[in-house]
Design an enzyme around this catalytic site. Structure first.
Site, mmCIF file in Angstrom:
data_model
loop_
_atom_site.group_PDB
_atom_site.id
_atom_site.type_symbol
_atom_site.label_atom_id
_atom_site.label_comp_id
_atom_site.label_asym_id
_atom_site.label_seq_id
_atom_site.Cartn_x
_atom_site.Cartn_y
_atom_site.Cartn_z
ATOM 1 N N GLY A 10 -5.924 53.674 53.147
ATOM 2 C CA GLY A 10 -5.256 53.899 51.767
ATOM 3 C C GLY A 10 -5.945 53.957 50.642
ATOM 4 O O GLY A 10 -5.231 53.565 49.631
ATOM 5 N N SER A 38 -17.937 51.681 51.474
ATOM 6 C CA SER A 38 -17.196 50.628 50.396
ATOM 7 C C SER A 38 -17.389 51.151 49.078
ATOM 8 O O SER A 38 -17.826 50.352 47.959
ATOM 9 C CB SER A 38 -17.610 49.320 50.440
ATOM 10 N N THR A 94 -13.145 53.500 46.059
ATOM 11 C CA THR A 94 -12.559 52.874 44.789
ATOM 12 C C THR A 94 -13.451 52.688 43.897
ATOM 13 O O THR A 94 -13.336 53.062 42.534
ATOM 14 C CB THR A 94 -11.933 51.787 45.059
ATOM 15 N N ALA A 98 -12.895 46.407 39.933
ATOM 16 C CA ALA A 98 -12.848 46.557 41.382
ATOM 17 C C ALA A 98 -14.155 46.688 42.286
ATOM 18 O O ALA A 98 -15.247 47.183 41.310
ATOM 19 C CB ALA A 98 -11.964 47.565 41.811
ATOM 20 N N VAL A 110 -14.295 47.120 49.269
ATOM 21 C CA VAL A 110 -13.960 45.670 50.266
ATOM 22 C C VAL A 110 -13.876 46.347 51.699
ATOM 23 O O VAL A 110 -13.585 45.359 52.261
ATOM 24 C CB VAL A 110 -12.443 45.333 49.865
ATOM 25 N N GLY A 111 -14.224 47.437 51.876
ATOM 26 C CA GLY A 111 -14.341 48.039 53.531
ATOM 27 C C GLY A 111 -15.199 47.223 54.235
ATOM 28 O O GLY A 111 -14.992 46.787 55.356
ATOM 29 N N GLU A 112 -16.477 47.091 53.780
ATOM 30 C CA GLU A 112 -17.469 46.668 54.726
ATOM 31 C C GLU A 112 -17.663 45.178 54.827
ATOM 32 O O GLU A 112 -17.951 44.632 56.182
ATOM 33 C CB GLU A 112 -18.892 47.116 54.111
#
Length: 664
Positions: free
Chosen positions: A394, A433, A436, A616, A619-621
């Site tokens: 996303g 990560s 973004t 920001a 936040v993936g990992e």
């Protein structure tokens, strides 16, 4: 030379998949069987049989030496034949640190091979066109990285390689470059379009799963709870292909607590297994499973609250990062404070039989890669954002929200296009990560440039100063005089004749990481009769910098926790004594399924990053990192047994329960 069971040795081409499958048995291969080196620790022996008779270009014996702080570690002894790489971190005087310790905890931990288990298998299509351009349609996580590797491996100039990214049905680090060079080479020979899609069995046998590791930990602490020393040895299985540096896993061990004295050695060891790849926070779940399990034992030995011990020693702004630079502002302590106040932690004494609570922290340094983006105003007053990143989990929605905020329009008027390697602005891989954080920053700057161009045109038309204008709901209007305005559609029409087209360009080359930290709490129940662990409830507190898309951020956290649950309790690739995979299908490789997944409650802490868009961070990992340790600590709390290997499968825990002494 075949160096692992399942290694591709031949390609069968056919008009249909059925014909290709029928032809496979016609391929006969004669093998001269050599000794298989499978045991990780035995492979490090000086007299161990060589894993490879012929070392590849990436397998030179390169010794990496690194220093943290003022210490200098220089290892000059020769490496055993199957040890491809080593690294050594030092700080202070580790012997003195243990002398000063009132409590010393020493444990050895083991983790197993784990597959990324994405829904869509490895898949790609290649075609060499009549002009000599090799085009590959691939579900890759990195457009430009894939082009670079194919260009190098196949000896083609970059402009003769075109990568068209396709929607990715799950990657988690496993879809950078694997089958693309193979089918590219086959297409060049066959002069026909070629498609390859791995079967699920091929995925398990020949893809690039997460590696196993052995982590030997020794931690010292004073009676007041301050940590005095860390000594660790990390042995990392790189399969038959060197290049998986232990640098990452060793650095990760350094980045959570203040260690005045440390000595960490890492070794990359060859074995006759498939070569590993990245898997969501590569190295971090293994590192924090060992570290946080040991820290929990330190707290027990000292009689301290495990959360208070972590708060006392957690890194904060100004402390040293693994590379010796000071930490920026980070939210680890804020995460621990939020967890401390959570009702589930406050009410942990109200537990049922054989129930336990475990906490663990985790952290990820954050990725860095230069990126660029473009922002175009279209004729109907909408905007097109063009990037070279791949939409994974996303990220396109987040990029659209960033642009919409800058341009003052509803997000529905923003379209994000992921271009191919011929047309897209350059961007890094979708992993680590960082999309973004890096591409988002480039999109922000491209939108800001487009906004400046729009305001300049509007200022001319409205006969007003740029600083007196505002862009709201698709209109540029004079502040305080809403009747004096011009619509974006009219501005777009004007750029077709009287004004230059609105086309904003943005780029980023951020040099400072934005470390993301988390503190997790697991509530479990153990069935002593079977050794089964049931996770009853789970709290995941995360510093996300600023949640641009809160629903997406919470989804990332929930998904990461479920993958961590797989690390903790279910997933392992098992090989027999000849190196043949015996868990080579989803019938044998266990994954967490819906009834086994607890309610996961994300808690967002926002400590803004100075460089990320609107503060920001990635936040993936982080969500996957603390899970195995939190569950292992909860099991220890429930039944008094310290399990030092993941996954914690029922038969292993049952054996531990029946054989270990209390507190073992």
């Amino acid at each position: 030379e075949v160096v692992f069971s399942g290694q591709p040795v031949a390609v069968v081409l056919a008009e249909t998949e059925a014909a290709a499958e029928d032809a496979v048995p016609l391929v006969q291969v004669e093998y001269e069987v050599l000794p298989a080196v499978l045991d990780l620790e035995a492979a490090t022996a000086p007299d161990a049989p060589p894993v490879r008779l012929h070392r590849t270009s990436g397998s030179e014996d390169v010794s990496l030496h690194a220093t943290v702080g003022a210490g200098q570690a220089e290892d000059t002894e020769p490496l055993p034949p199957n040890v491809a790489n080593r690294i050594h971190f030092t700080r202070g005087d580790v012997a003195r640190g243990f002398q000063d310790a009132d409590v010393i905890i020493e444990r050895t931990y083991r983790t197993q091979w784990a597959h990324q288990s994405y829904i869509e298998p490895q898949s790609a299509v290649a075609w060499l066109d009549p002009l000599g351009t090799l085009t590959i349609w691939s579900a890759t996580q990195g457009v430009f990285y894939t082009r670079q590797e194919i260009s190098k491996l196949l000896g083609l100039p970059a402009h003769r390689v075109k990568i068209v990214p396709m929607p990715v049905g799950g990657g988690f680090g496993g879809k950078f470059v694997l089958i693309e060079p193979l089918i590219g080479a086959v297409a060049m020979v066959a002069k026909r379009p070629v498609r390859l899609v791995f079967t699920r069995v091929e995925e398990f046998q020949a893809a690039n799963p997460a590696s196993r590791a052995v982590l030997e930990m020794r931690v010292g602490a004073r009676r007041d709870g301050h940590l005095t020393a860390l000594q660790a040895k990390v042995t990392y299985d790189t399969g038959a292909f060197p290049g998986s540096s232990p640098l990452g896993i060793c650095c990760i061990l350094l980045g959570a607590y203040r260690w005045p004295n440390l000595d960490i050695r890492g070794f990359e060891v060859l074995t006759n297994h498939v070569g590993p790849g990245a898997y969501r926070a590569p190295g971090a779940p293994q590192a924090f499973f060992a570290l946080e399990s040991t820290i929990d034992e330190v707290a027990r030995a000292l009689g301290m609250d495990p959360l208070e011990l972590r708060l006392l020693n957690a890194v904060a702004e100004g402390d040293l990062q693994p590379d010796g630079r000071p930490f920026p502002r980070i939210g680890l302590r804020e995460c621990l404070e939020r967890l401390k106040d959570h009702p589930l932690w406050q009410q942990r004494d109200r537990r049922g039989p054989d129930e336990g609570f475990g906490i663990a922290i985790g952290g990820w340094p954050g990725g860095l890669e230069a990126a660029s983006a473009a922002c175009r105003l279209d004729h109907d007053g909408t905007f097109t954002i063009v990037t070279g990143s791949v939409d994974l989990t996303g990220t396109n929605t987040t990029l659209a929200l960033i642009a919409a905020e800058i341009l003052g329009v509803p997000v529905e008027r923003i379209r994000v296009v992921n271009g191919d390697s011929d047309t897209a602005p350059r961007a890094g891989v979708s992993g680590g990560s960082k999309i973004t954080y890096t591409v988002g920053a480039a999109v922000q700057r491209a939108a800001e440039e487009a906004r400046r161009q729009i305001l300049a045109i509007a200022a001319d038309r409205l006969e007003a100063a740029v600083e007196d204008l505002e862009l709201v709901d698709g209109h540029v209007r004079v502040k305080g005089v809403p009747d004096r305005s011009i619509d974006l559609t009219e501005i777009a029409e004007l750029t077709e004749s009287r004004y230059e087209p609105v086309y904003g360009r943005g780029a980023s080359a951020i040099r400072s990481n934005a470390p993301g930290y988390a503190a997790h709490l697991a509530h479990v129940r153990v069935d002593r009769a079977t050794g089964r662990v049931q996770v009853l409830d789970y709290i995941a507190v995360h510093d996300v910098g600023f949640a641009i898309n809160p629903a997406e951020v919470e989804g990332q956290i929930r998904g990461g926790v479920v993958q961590g649950l797989g690390w903790a309790l279910f997933e392992r690739m098992v090989y027999d004594e000849q190196g043949t995979l015996v868990t080579g299908s989803l019938l044998d490789y266990a994954l967490p399924v819906a009834p086994e997944v607890p309610a996961v409650t994300p808690v967002l802490v926002e400590v803004p990053s100075p460089d990320g868009p609107f503060g920001a961070k990635g936040v993936g990992e982080p969500p996957v990192i603390p899970v195995a340790a939190a569950i292992a600590n909860a099991v220890r709390d429930a039944v008094g047994v310290r399990v030092t290997e993941i996954p914690i499968i029922p038969e292993v825990l049952h054996q531990a329960l029946t054989s270990a002494p209390p507190g073992g």
